[in-house]
Write a protein that holds these residues in place. Structure first.
Motif, mmCIF file in Angstrom:
data_model
loop_
_atom_site.group_PDB
_atom_site.id
_atom_site.type_symbol
_atom_site.label_atom_id
_atom_site.label_comp_id
_atom_site.label_asym_id
_atom_site.label_seq_id
_atom_site.Cartn_x
_atom_site.Cartn_y
_atom_site.Cartn_z
ATOM 1 N N UNK A 100 0.813 -1.218 0.000
ATOM 2 C CA UNK A 100 0.000 0.000 0.000
ATOM 3 C C UNK A 100 0.846 1.267 0.000
ATOM 4 N N UNK A 101 2.141 1.136 -0.259
ATOM 5 C CA UNK A 101 3.026 2.303 -0.173
ATOM 6 C C UNK A 101 2.689 3.374 -1.209
ATOM 7 N N UNK A 102 2.234 2.976 -2.381
ATOM 8 C CA UNK A 102 1.861 3.989 -3.379
ATOM 9 C C UNK A 102 0.650 4.794 -2.911
ATOM 10 N N UNK A 103 -0.271 4.140 -2.205
ATOM 11 C CA UNK A 103 -1.426 4.851 -1.654
ATOM 12 C C UNK A 103 -1.002 5.767 -0.515
ATOM 13 N N UNK A 104 -0.042 5.317 0.283
ATOM 14 C CA UNK A 104 0.466 6.175 1.359
ATOM 15 C C UNK A 104 1.102 7.437 0.776
ATOM 16 N N UNK A 105 1.852 7.254 -0.301
ATOM 17 C CA UNK A 105 2.463 8.401 -0.962
ATOM 18 C C UNK A 105 1.402 9.358 -1.485
ATOM 19 N N UNK A 106 0.359 8.807 -2.110
ATOM 20 C CA UNK A 106 -0.721 9.644 -2.618
ATOM 21 C C UNK A 106 -1.441 10.391 -1.505
ATOM 22 N N UNK A 107 -1.646 9.711 -0.380
ATOM 23 C CA UNK A 107 -2.314 10.351 0.754
ATOM 24 C C UNK A 107 -1.459 11.481 1.320
ATOM 25 N N UNK A 108 -0.148 11.231 1.479
ATOM 26 C CA UNK A 108 0.753 12.246 2.018
ATOM 27 C C UNK A 108 0.817 13.465 1.099
ATOM 28 N N UNK A 109 0.898 13.213 -0.206
ATOM 29 C CA UNK A 109 0.961 14.316 -1.172
ATOM 30 C C UNK A 109 -0.307 15.146 -1.142
ATOM 31 N N UNK A 110 -1.455 14.470 -1.109
ATOM 32 C CA UNK A 110 -2.750 15.156 -1.081
ATOM 33 C C UNK A 110 -2.875 15.986 0.200
ATOM 34 N N UNK A 111 -2.473 15.388 1.333
ATOM 35 C CA UNK A 111 -2.599 16.072 2.616
ATOM 36 C C UNK A 111 -1.669 17.282 2.684
ATOM 37 N N UNK A 112 -0.409 17.082 2.275
ATOM 38 C CA UNK A 112 0.564 18.158 2.378
ATOM 39 C C UNK A 112 0.221 19.336 1.471
ATOM 40 N N UNK A 113 -0.434 19.052 0.338
ATOM 41 C CA UNK A 113 -0.839 20.150 -0.546
ATOM 42 C C UNK A 113 -1.839 21.072 0.148
ATOM 43 N N UNK A 114 -2.707 20.478 0.993
ATOM 44 C CA UNK A 114 -3.704 21.275 1.714
ATOM 45 C C UNK A 114 -3.149 21.831 3.023
ATOM 46 N N UNK A 115 -2.159 21.130 3.596
ATOM 47 C CA UNK A 115 -1.621 21.521 4.898
ATOM 48 C C UNK A 115 -0.094 21.441 4.844
ATOM 49 N N UNK A 116 0.549 22.436 4.247
ATOM 50 C CA UNK A 116 1.991 22.363 3.977
ATOM 51 C C UNK A 116 2.877 22.365 5.212
ATOM 52 N N UNK A 117 2.342 22.662 6.383
ATOM 53 C CA UNK A 117 3.157 22.674 7.600
ATOM 54 C C UNK A 117 3.150 21.324 8.323
ATOM 55 N N UNK A 118 2.520 20.329 7.720
ATOM 56 C CA UNK A 118 2.503 18.987 8.295
ATOM 57 C C UNK A 118 3.351 18.068 7.420
#
Length: 293
Positions: A100-118
């Protein structure tokens, strides 16, 4: 007090004073002193000592259970206070099954785009280790199978259902097929994930239902190793479709869908159940829902 409770949690996990001290970034004498001070404060013996760590006393086991809850709630309070001052910030520690590492990467990228300080720390672990690390407070959340192991009291957000594909060299005899059945893999040179991986146990059940016993002469806990073998020789592997597509890109490989087998398993985001969730975890679950959709 919180620091001493964290010492108890680390010692219970490592079962060794030296290793526990190392994980906390302190010296072994500091750890030993902290545990003794905690015992004096509580008025009970928590740790069985001899020439080495001998386990926890019954009171220590109960204290450990309560300590995890206290530390978890303290971190939750810290997160909420930080949010009130700075908005969403800090780091999310995420343990993820390898497939599931590709999904983890997608989740992190999506989250960081909305919350760049995390930021994110993403660790590849077995499904059992994901649950253990969440329980031990070593990570904040995980991505793992939702319907294959007892999860305990967890907040769950499904992400996808795992489907499997054969990965082979473009010159392999099966490369031109529209699909293959699990029984078509009999006698092939298989390289598969190691038996400690939940994904491998699922694959084994598919082989068993097809009347086969997989004879994997190359096993690894790394999907990169598996695909490298397929690229370099007459080997085939079986991977979840999304991961196979990512790893096959740019290589002389073919993906051939696998027909039949057991029902596809659900994979999703896990974290300890809390009401309400911390602001960071609440935002992470919101991002996971968006990714799943």
């Amino acid at each position: 007090m919180i620091g001493k409770l964290e010492m108890l949690i680390a010692l219970a996990k490592e079962r060794h004073f030296g290793r526990a001290a190392e994980t906390l970034g302190i010296t072994q004498p500091t750890l030993s002193t902290g545990i003794k001070q905690l015992e004096e404060h509580l008025g009970v013996k928590l740790v069985l000592r001899g020439s080495r760590f001998g386990g926890l006393t019954p009171e220590g086991e109960r204290a450990l259970e309560l300590a995890r809850g206290i530390v978890r709630e303290t971190r939750r309070l810290q997160d909420e206070m930080r949010f009130s001052r700075k908005g969403l910030s800090g780091q999310i520690r995420l343990a993820v099954i390898p497939t599931a590492l590709t999904w983890a990467s997608g989740l992190a990228t999506r989250f960081n785009a909305a919350h760049p300080n995390v930021g994110f720390l993403i660790l590849s672990r077995t499904s059992a280790e994901v649950l253990e690390m969440i329980g031990n407070l070593e990570v904040d959340a995980g991505i793992s199978y939702l319907d294959n192991e007892p999860l305990g009291r967890m907040a769950v957000q499904p992400l996808y259902r795992e489907k499997y594909t054969l990965v082979c060299h473009k010159n392999h005899a099966l490369a031109g097929r529209d699909s293959v059945h699990w029984r078509d893999l009999a006698g092939l040179n298989l390289c598969l994930l190691s038996p400690d991986m939940q994904n491998r146990r699922i694959i084994n059940r598919n082989f068993h239902d097809a009347g086969l016993t997989p004879n994997a002469m190359i096993e690894s806990n790394s999907t990169v190793v598996l695909v490298s073998n397929v690229v370099s020789g007459d080997w085939v592997t079986v991977l979840p479709t999304d991961l196979a597509r990512f790893l096959s890109t740019g290589h002389p490989l073919r993906m051939v869908p696998l027909d039949g087998g057991v029902t596809a398993h659900s994979v999703g985001l896990l974290a300890p159940h809390q009401e309400p969730q911390t602001p960071v975890l609440a935002a992470l679950y919101q991002a996971a829902r968006g990714l799943a959709e």
